[in-house]
Design a protein around this motif. Structure first.
Motif, PDB file in Angstrom:
ATOM      1  N   ASP A 240       3.219  -4.455 -33.132  1.00 36.77           N
ATOM      2  CA  ASP A 240       3.363  -4.981 -31.825  1.00 36.77           C
ATOM      3  C   ASP A 240       4.863  -5.085 -31.628  1.00 36.77           C
ATOM      4  OD1 ASP A 240       4.805  -7.153 -33.351  1.00 36.77           O
ATOM      5  OD2 ASP A 240       2.879  -8.174 -33.650  1.00 36.77           O
ATOM      6  N   GLU A 241       5.323  -5.638 -30.622  1.00 35.98           N
ATOM      7  CA  GLU A 241       6.699  -5.473 -29.798  1.00 35.98           C
ATOM      8  C   GLU A 241       7.576  -6.318 -30.902  1.00 35.98           C
ATOM      9  OE1 GLU A 241       8.394  -3.867 -26.943  1.00 35.98           O
ATOM     10  OE2 GLU A 241       6.787  -2.832 -27.778  1.00 35.98           O
ATOM     11  N   SER A 242       7.209  -7.497 -31.187  1.00 35.73           N
ATOM     12  CA  SER A 242       8.152  -8.343 -32.134  1.00 35.73           C
ATOM     13  C   SER A 242       8.355  -7.561 -33.565  1.00 35.73           C
ATOM     14  CB  SER A 242       7.559  -9.508 -32.330  1.00 35.73           C
ATOM     15  OG  SER A 242       8.029 -10.486 -33.183  1.00 35.73           O
ATOM     16  N   THR A 243       7.306  -7.186 -34.224  1.00 35.58           N
ATOM     17  CA  THR A 243       7.510  -6.365 -35.464  1.00 35.58           C
ATOM     18  C   THR A 243       8.321  -5.189 -35.188  1.00 35.58           C
ATOM     19  OG1 THR A 243       5.431  -7.184 -36.192  1.00 35.58           O
ATOM     20  CG2 THR A 243       6.388  -5.217 -37.147  1.00 35.58           C
ATOM     21  N   LYS A 244       8.241  -4.476 -34.218  1.00 30.92           N
ATOM     22  CA  LYS A 244       8.995  -3.266 -33.862  1.00 30.92           C
ATOM     23  C   LYS A 244      10.590  -3.593 -34.013  1.00 30.92           C
ATOM     24  CE  LYS A 244       9.517  -1.546 -29.747  1.00 30.92           C
ATOM     25  NZ  LYS A 244       9.422  -0.767 -28.544  1.00 30.92           N
ATOM     26  N   TRP A 245      10.793  -4.555 -33.164  1.00 34.47           N
ATOM     27  CA  TRP A 245      12.161  -4.938 -32.867  1.00 34.47           C
ATOM     28  C   TRP A 245      12.839  -5.613 -34.257  1.00 34.47           C
ATOM     29  CZ3 TRP A 245      15.161  -2.542 -29.531  1.00 34.47           C
ATOM     30  CH2 TRP A 245      14.472  -2.007 -28.566  1.00 34.47           C
ATOM     31  N   TRP A 246      12.069  -6.337 -34.772  1.00 28.67           N
ATOM     32  CA  TRP A 246      12.480  -6.684 -36.281  1.00 28.67           C
ATOM     33  C   TRP A 246      12.773  -5.456 -37.217  1.00 28.67           C
ATOM     34  CZ3 TRP A 246      11.987  -6.401 -41.375  1.00 28.67           C
ATOM     35  CH2 TRP A 246      12.359  -7.527 -42.164  1.00 28.67           C
ATOM     36  N   LEU A 247      11.871  -4.490 -37.327  1.00 28.16           N
ATOM     37  CA  LEU A 247      12.387  -3.280 -38.003  1.00 28.16           C
ATOM     38  C   LEU A 247      13.375  -2.616 -37.419  1.00 28.16           C
ATOM     39  CD1 LEU A 247       8.547  -2.291 -38.490  1.00 28.16           C
ATOM     40  CD2 LEU A 247      10.248  -3.186 -40.303  1.00 28.16           C
ATOM     41  N   TYR A 248      13.621  -2.601 -36.216  1.00 34.58           N
ATOM     42  CA  TYR A 248      14.835  -1.823 -35.722  1.00 34.58           C
ATOM     43  C   TYR A 248      16.119  -2.641 -36.231  1.00 34.58           C
ATOM     44  CZ  TYR A 248      13.042   1.523 -32.368  1.00 34.58           C
ATOM     45  OH  TYR A 248      12.526   2.499 -31.706  1.00 34.58           O
ATOM     46  N   ALA A 249      16.054  -3.922 -35.946  1.00 38.30           N
ATOM     47  CA  ALA A 249      17.074  -4.820 -36.152  1.00 38.30           C
ATOM     48  C   ALA A 249      17.533  -4.824 -37.707  1.00 38.30           C
ATOM     49  CB  ALA A 249      16.941  -6.186 -35.990  1.00 38.30           C
ATOM     50  N   ASN A 250      16.471  -4.677 -38.531  1.00 36.71           N
ATOM     51  CA  ASN A 250      16.941  -4.831 -40.038  1.00 36.71           C
ATOM     52  C   ASN A 250      16.939  -3.514 -40.911  1.00 36.71           C
ATOM     53  OD1 ASN A 250      16.834  -7.740 -40.827  1.00 36.71           O
ATOM     54  ND2 ASN A 250      15.512  -7.612 -39.184  1.00 36.71           N
ATOM     55  N   CYS A 251      16.625  -2.345 -40.131  1.00 35.26           N
ATOM     56  CA  CYS A 251      16.583  -1.086 -41.116  1.00 35.26           C
ATOM     57  C   CYS A 251      17.990  -0.644 -41.336  1.00 35.26           C
ATOM     58  CB  CYS A 251      15.864  -0.054 -40.356  1.00 35.26           C
ATOM     59  SG  CYS A 251      16.639   0.524 -38.731  1.00 35.26           S
ATOM     60  N   ASP A 252      18.244   0.087 -42.226  1.00 37.66           N
ATOM     61  CA  ASP A 252      19.640   0.868 -42.752  1.00 37.66           C
ATOM     62  C   ASP A 252      19.820   1.823 -41.587  1.00 37.66           C
ATOM     63  OD1 ASP A 252      20.000  -1.089 -44.747  1.00 37.66           O
ATOM     64  OD2 ASP A 252      20.571   0.259 -45.899  1.00 37.66           O
ATOM     65  N   ALA A 253      18.885   2.467 -41.206  1.00 33.04           N
ATOM     66  CA  ALA A 253      19.130   3.667 -40.301  1.00 33.04           C
ATOM     67  C   ALA A 253      17.604   3.881 -39.396  1.00 33.04           C
ATOM     68  CB  ALA A 253      19.554   4.976 -41.084  1.00 33.04           C
ATOM     69  N   PHE A 254      17.859   4.653 -38.483  1.00 33.78           N
ATOM     70  CA  PHE A 254      16.648   5.138 -37.741  1.00 33.78           C
ATOM     71  C   PHE A 254      16.297   6.606 -37.973  1.00 33.78           C
ATOM     72  CE2 PHE A 254      14.269   6.625 -33.899  1.00 33.78           C
ATOM     73  CZ  PHE A 254      12.979   5.846 -34.099  1.00 33.78           C
ATOM     74  N   MET A 255      15.191   7.115 -38.233  1.00 32.87           N
ATOM     75  CA  MET A 255      14.992   8.569 -38.424  1.00 32.87           C
ATOM     76  C   MET A 255      14.107   9.191 -37.363  1.00 32.87           C
ATOM     77  SD  MET A 255      16.757   8.106 -41.142  1.00 32.87           S
ATOM     78  CE  MET A 255      16.496   9.727 -41.884  1.00 32.87           C
ATOM     79  N   PHE A 256      14.535  10.182 -36.864  1.00 33.46           N
ATOM     80  CA  PHE A 256      13.691  10.971 -35.731  1.00 33.46           C
ATOM     81  C   PHE A 256      13.700  12.158 -35.876  1.00 33.46           C
ATOM     82  CE2 PHE A 256      12.024  10.925 -31.249  1.00 33.46           C
ATOM     83  CZ  PHE A 256      11.078  10.277 -31.452  1.00 33.46           C
ATOM     84  N   PRO A 257      12.982  13.052 -36.601  1.00 34.34           N
ATOM     85  CA  PRO A 257      13.085  14.383 -37.063  1.00 34.34           C
ATOM     86  C   PRO A 257      12.131  15.298 -36.009  1.00 34.34           C
ATOM     87  CG  PRO A 257      11.625  13.536 -38.465  1.00 34.34           C
ATOM     88  CD  PRO A 257      12.347  12.502 -37.754  1.00 34.34           C
ATOM     89  N   SER A 258      11.792  14.747 -34.814  1.00 36.47           N
ATOM     90  CA  SER A 258      10.767  15.286 -34.000  1.00 36.47           C
ATOM     91  C   SER A 258      11.364  16.855 -33.585  1.00 36.47           C
ATOM     92  CB  SER A 258      10.506  14.233 -32.813  1.00 36.47           C
ATOM     93  OG  SER A 258       9.588  15.099 -31.949  1.00 36.47           O
ATOM     94  N   LEU A 259      10.356  17.681 -33.484  1.00 31.20           N
ATOM     95  CA  LEU A 259      10.665  18.907 -32.946  1.00 31.20           C
ATOM     96  C   LEU A 259      10.447  19.119 -31.309  1.00 31.20           C
ATOM     97  CD1 LEU A 259       8.678  20.900 -35.870  1.00 31.20           C
ATOM     98  CD2 LEU A 259      11.089  20.152 -35.707  1.00 31.20           C
ATOM     99  N   LEU A 260       9.809  18.119 -30.602  1.00 30.10           N
ATOM    100  CA  LEU A 260       9.268  18.198 -29.619  1.00 30.10           C
ATOM    101  C   LEU A 260       9.208  16.774 -28.783  1.00 30.10           C
ATOM    102  CD1 LEU A 260       8.132  20.545 -27.458  1.00 30.10           C
ATOM    103  CD2 LEU A 260       5.931  19.640 -28.313  1.00 30.10           C
ATOM    104  N   GLU A 261      10.503  16.505 -27.805  1.00 31.38           N
ATOM    105  CA  GLU A 261      10.713  15.513 -27.417  1.00 31.38           C
ATOM    106  C   GLU A 261      11.185  15.526 -25.619  1.00 31.38           C
ATOM    107  OE1 GLU A 261       9.581  12.224 -28.205  1.00 31.38           O
ATOM    108  OE2 GLU A 261       8.928  13.010 -30.329  1.00 31.38           O
ATOM    109  N   GLY A 262      10.498  15.162 -24.794  1.00 30.32           N
ATOM    110  CA  GLY A 262      10.811  14.930 -23.286  1.00 30.32           C
ATOM    111  C   GLY A 262      12.047  14.083 -23.161  1.00 30.32           C
TER     112      GLY A 262
END
Length: 364
Positions: A240-262
């Motif tokens: 859910d949104e609350s969990t998502k934003w808590w994870l963003y706020a408390n992670c050490d880094a965000f990882m996004f190795p996607s090969l295909l993004e608009g």
């Protein structure tokens, strides 16, 4: 009184990306509505009134796809898969979010050809085309035929961020420092390339959030088991949104190795909280991540680990970087998106398309 119509029928599923796009764009368009203009939204019966009394509403029904007597001065389809189109005499603004569907290997050539044909028909009808990144604009020109007189304009997607991240930890949370990814777990998201980081940095956990009901999710689990790191890999599925934003706020880094993004909306969300971002250098991601994101030079294990090592060291040694990341995220605000669209609506209505068409021809 000029009348503009928006197909926001996909808000019927407000948990989807398209539903959220229509909701936030619609809210900001109503807030910025110029005096003397009328704005109408196509919605489900249950959502009549969702944008308040300053808007009017049409109820989406299947039979309306085939026939409707509606007359408007501007008709905007804010996503390419629209099922409701105006008559030929109504100026159409057609938004293409991405053409990723045409690149996925699980779809047959025949299915891709049918989809391209539908997109092309709408392009041929449109007086203007918009999209959410320069990468997608280029992809459109390569895969479809945009008439020389039809403007193709980049209007970046907006990102809604909370004023304050949740303080209460969710039920799903790592028991130590962690890295975070969110998105549908499909092969093109390329997240299996992150597993060597867990081998090299045993202090970290990795959270891969998002739908994982496809074989790729099980392949990641099996690979982590074989590498002996399964106990530090968390795959909670949709959150859910609350969990998502808590994870963003408390992670050490965000990882996004996607090969295909608009566009790469999660990259902007992470930057909005000042988090270091490690992502692919492909498609739209450098456009969105800017100069302060860290890009994998390749997806070989040694390169991934070294990029992460050097990036985290650079982030820790640069106290101004979080503010620069937040500043980059501010480029993608709904008020800017809505202002750009109101400008385009007014140009279409007032007959200023000749100037846009000349700009389109010069850009070729």
């Amino acid at each position: 009184m000029p009348r503009v119509f928006l197909d926001t029928e996909r808000m019927a599923n407000l948990t989807s990306g398209l539903g959220q796009l229509c909701l936030h764009l619609g809210r900001e368009l109503v807030r910025q509505k110029p005096p003397g203009w009328e704005i109408t939204f196509l919605v489900s019966r249950e959502q009549v009134g969702i944008f308040g009394p300053l808007a009017t509403y049409k109820v989406a029904a299947k039979w309306r796809r085939l026939w409707h007597p509606w007359k408007f001065d501007v008709w905007h389809c804010p996503y390419q898969g629209t099922r409701f189109l105006p008559g030929r005499s109504t100026p159409l603004i057609y938004t293409i979010l991405d053409l990723n569907y045409l690149s996925l290997p699980e779809y047959s050539l025949q299915r891709r050809a049918r989809q391209k044909k539908r997109y092309q028909q709408r392009i041929n009808q449109a007086v203007a085309i918009t999209t959410i990144s320069a990468y997608v604009a280029q992809d459109i020109r390569e895969q479809l035929a945009v008439p020389a007189h039809t403007p193709l304009q980049v209007i970046y997607c907006g990102v809604e961020t909370p004023s304050k991240a949740p303080e209460t930890p969710p039920s799903i949370r790592p028991d130590g420092p962690f890295l975070f990814f969110i998105g549908m777990l499909q092969p093109y998201k390329n997240v299996h390339t992150l597993l060597p980081i867990l081998e090299a940095f045993p202090e970290y956990r990795l959270v891969l959030a998002g739908p994982d009901d496809r074989p790729y999710g099980q392949e990641i689990r099996e690979q982590a088991r074989q590498m002996g790191i399964a106990d530090r890999l968390l795959m909670p599925g949709p959150i859910d949104e609350s969990t998502k934003w808590w994870l963003y706020a408390n992670c050490d880094a965000f990882m996004f190795p996607s090969l295909l993004e608009g566009f790469g909306l999660p990259v902007v969300e992470a930057m909005a909280l000042g988090k270091p971002v490690f992502c692919s250098p492909l498609t739209s991601l450098p456009e969105v991540g800017g100069s302060d994101a860290f890009y994998f030079s390749s997806f070989e294990a040694a390169d991934v680990v070294e990029t992460f090592r050097r990036g985290m060291e650079a982030f820790r040694n640069d106290p101004a970087m979080p503010d620069r990341l937040r500043q980059q995220s501010q480029r993608f605000r709904w008020e800017t998106v809505a202002a750009d669209y109101w400008k385009l609506y007014q140009q279409v209505y007032s007959g200023e398309m000749s100037q846009l068409q000349q700009q389109a021809s010069n850009a070729l």
